[in-house]
Design an enzyme around this catalytic site. Structure first.
Site, PDB file in Angstrom:
ATOM      1  N   SER A   1       2.836  29.993 -24.355  1.00  0.00           N
ATOM      2  CA  SER A   1       3.334  30.432 -25.650  1.00  0.00           C
ATOM      3  C   SER A   1       3.820  29.234 -26.445  1.00  0.00           C
ATOM      4  O   SER A   1       4.162  28.198 -25.874  1.00  0.00           O
ATOM      5  CB  SER A   1       4.477  31.425 -25.478  1.00  0.00           C
ATOM      6  OG  SER A   1       5.636  30.722 -25.089  1.00  0.00           O
ATOM      7  N   LYS A   2       3.818  29.444 -27.755  1.00  0.00           N
ATOM      8  CA  LYS A   2       4.239  28.350 -28.622  1.00  0.00           C
ATOM      9  C   LYS A   2       5.688  27.998 -28.322  1.00  0.00           C
ATOM     10  O   LYS A   2       6.076  26.854 -28.314  1.00  0.00           O
ATOM     11  CB  LYS A   2       4.127  28.735 -30.097  1.00  0.00           C
ATOM     12  CG  LYS A   2       3.213  29.899 -30.335  1.00  0.00           C
ATOM     13  CD  LYS A   2       3.174  30.334 -31.771  1.00  0.00           C
ATOM     14  CE  LYS A   2       2.790  31.797 -31.835  1.00  0.00           C
ATOM     15  NZ  LYS A   2       2.267  32.331 -32.997  1.00  0.00           N
ATOM     16  N   ARG A   3       6.482  29.027 -28.060  1.00  0.00           N
ATOM     17  CA  ARG A   3       7.909  28.769 -27.887  1.00  0.00           C
ATOM     18  C   ARG A   3       8.198  27.930 -26.646  1.00  0.00           C
ATOM     19  O   ARG A   3       8.945  26.991 -26.688  1.00  0.00           O
ATOM     20  CB  ARG A   3       8.672  30.089 -27.829  1.00  0.00           C
ATOM     21  CG  ARG A   3       9.892  30.042 -28.715  1.00  0.00           C
ATOM     22  CD  ARG A   3      10.475  31.428 -28.929  1.00  0.00           C
ATOM     23  NE  ARG A   3       9.525  32.331 -29.546  1.00  0.00           N
ATOM     24  CZ  ARG A   3       9.562  33.650 -29.397  1.00  0.00           C
ATOM     25  NH1 ARG A   3      10.476  34.206 -28.643  1.00  0.00           N
ATOM     26  NH2 ARG A   3       8.670  34.420 -29.999  1.00  0.00           N
TER      27      ARG A   3
END
Ligand code: GLU
Length: 493
Positions: free
Chosen positions: A246-248
């Site tokens: 995920s980007k996070r």
């Protein structure tokens, strides 16, 4: 046969990451293979988290990959009226109802159900309110959401997933889910279906993380009397510790732009992406665009998750080694004119470009790219490792400087001597340049390797590379002489 129409509907809440790019690619391949259309729909209904920057980033990332669209970008927010009208229609037709239960009431019911080990779903308190009861609550200003009325049917609801096979659940297990919030905003679940109906989507290829929505969405299609598309849920992409990419949590290493900025070749990156979750059934790994369109099929998408094998702390492999090796393959084997098109902007960005590379120096330019590409990993290497071929402001790397130059003080004289001999040669050729270097070594009674290795470092800044005399010819007599004469600058004062 109905038209094949697919969509890529990213939520613009961050950059385009490899999971999203892979989804876009699979949709694109399927559309191309089946003479279908691909639609780009920006699902920007979450106005708090959507940003223009993300929209821009997603569009740029897709453009870089070469994933083109037949329609769009459409923006989900512009269809707000359609979403509300659909909710209203479901209410009117008795397929949805207003629910006045407060959050506190729902929480209390959940807790009681939990204690009694009963189903946690909504207990349908408001499902059968009379018109008068509803009117009275509204007159009193009681806020409400709209819930979908799951049909009371025996048996199971299901669909045939093109990747996973039959997926089913009992009607009884399905909860009367919310489709419009108390602030009047339709939920994503509904908007997505309304848009897919309007866009006449025939196939929904998306991540398995959306499967929790699919049966509910099928009920919405039925209630809105629209044909249900074919669903294909792809496995997720995980990191080496089996955590969802995920980007996070992974930052820029999973962003498509990162690969563009690192000098990856767009098609090579698509070739890497397609293998994250799909295999042709033999050991072929390199596919041209045409081959991949021909070979790709939903049935060969893996059922289980795939691993994005990036090595956080390994400087040799700053990302998945497979991504790098596929990129190297393309870099080293692609048509030289195609490569030249990709190197041109890299040189321009570094102020190393000369218009003559497309004119009178074209032949030299192509031959030089061909000479140096063999050891390169990304397009950036042409302006870093290969900088000395295109300009004079290159860095001499420390390791070869120590090993090949500073070790011998004599080189301060020997290399300028060689420069003089190069100046006097009638013809500066592979053979004459080599002969002159060897003759000088013999006269000085030193190993030719000392001269040759030092020359490589002084002329290119590098420890390794193509054959030394090929390098000299590529860089050209004038620059070679200048660099050899200037060797003393590399020694400490
Ligand atoms: N907007 C959703 C997402 O970005 C796509 C959902 C779908 O493909 O139906 O995950």
């Amino acid at each position: 046969m109905t038209e094949v129409r697919l969509r890529f509907p990213p939520s613009p809440t961050g950059y385009l990451h490899i999971g999203g790019a892979r989804t876009a690619l699979y949709n694109w391949l399927f559309a191309k293979k089946n003479n279908g259309k691909l639609i780009l729909r920006i699902e920007d209904t979450d106005t708090e988290r959507s940003t223009d920057e993300s929209i821009q980033g997603i569009i740029e990332g897709l453009e870089w990959l070469g994933i083109d669209f037949d329609e769009g970008p459409y923006f989900q927010t512009t269809f707000d009226g359609d979403h509300k009208a659909a909710a209203e229609r479901l209410l009117q037709e008795g397929k949805a109802y207003k629910c006045f239960c407060t959050k506190e009431e729902l929480d209390a019911k959940r807790e009681a159900a939990l204690a009694a080990k009963q189903s946690l779903g909504y207990d349908r308190t408001c499902r059968n309110l009379s018109a008068e009861e509803v009117a009275a609550k509204e007159a009193a200003g009681t806020p409400s959401v709209i819930r979908f009325k799951v049909p009371e049917r025996e048996g199971r609801l299901g669909y045939d997933d093109s990747i996973l096979g039959r997926i089913e659940a009992d009607y009884k297990e399905l909860d009367d889910f919310v489709i419009v919030r108390s602030n009047g905003k339709p939920l994503y679940l509904l908007c997505n279906v309304v848009d897919d109906i309007r866009d006449r989507i025939s196939h929904v290829i998306r991540g398995q993380d959306h499967m929790t929505n699919t049966l509910k969405q099928i009920l919405l299609y039925e209630a809105l009397e629209a044909p249900v598309p074919i669903f294909a849920h792809m496995p997720l992409t995980l990191d080496t510790k089996k955590a969802k990419i995920s980007k996070r949590s992974h930052g820029e290493i999973v962003a498509v732009q990162f690969y563009r900025d690192c000098g990856f070749i767009p098609w090579a990156f698509n070739n890497f992406l397609v293998l994250l979750g799909w295999a042709p059934g033999n050991d072929q790994e390199i596919f041209s665009k045409e081959e991949l369109i021909e070979t790709f099929s939903l049935e060969r998408i893996n059922k289980s998750s795939s691993i994005f094998n990036y090595r956080k702390n390994d400087p040799k492999f700053f990302t998945d080694p497979k991504a790098i090796s596929i990129n190297e393959h393309y870099l080293r084997t692609m048509e030289i004119c195609e490569l030249a098109k990709l190197v041109e902007p890299e040189l321009k960005a570094e102020g190393l470009w000369q218009e003559s590379f497309n004119g009178e120096k074209r032949e030299w330019f192509l031959a030089t790219l061909d000479l140096i590409r063999d050891r390169f990993h990304t397009l950036k290497d042409f302006t870093s490792l290969g900088r000395a071929y295109f300009g004079d402001d290159f860095t001499v790397e420390e390791k070869p400087l120590k090993k090949n130059v500073l070790k011998h003080d004599g080189l301060k004289e020997w290399l300028p001597m060689l420069a003089d001999r190069y100046e006097q040669l009638d013809d500066f050729t592979l053979e004459s340049a080599e002969q002159a270097a060897r003759d000088l070594a013999t006269e000085l009674d030193i190993k030719p390797g000392i001269i040759i290795n030092a020359m490589r470092t002084v002329v290119t800044g590098q420890l390794a590379g193509p054959s030394m005399f090929d390098i000299l010819i590529a860089i050209g007599r004038k620059k070679v002489i200048e660099r050899l004469r200037d060797v003393a600058r590399l020694y400490p004062a």
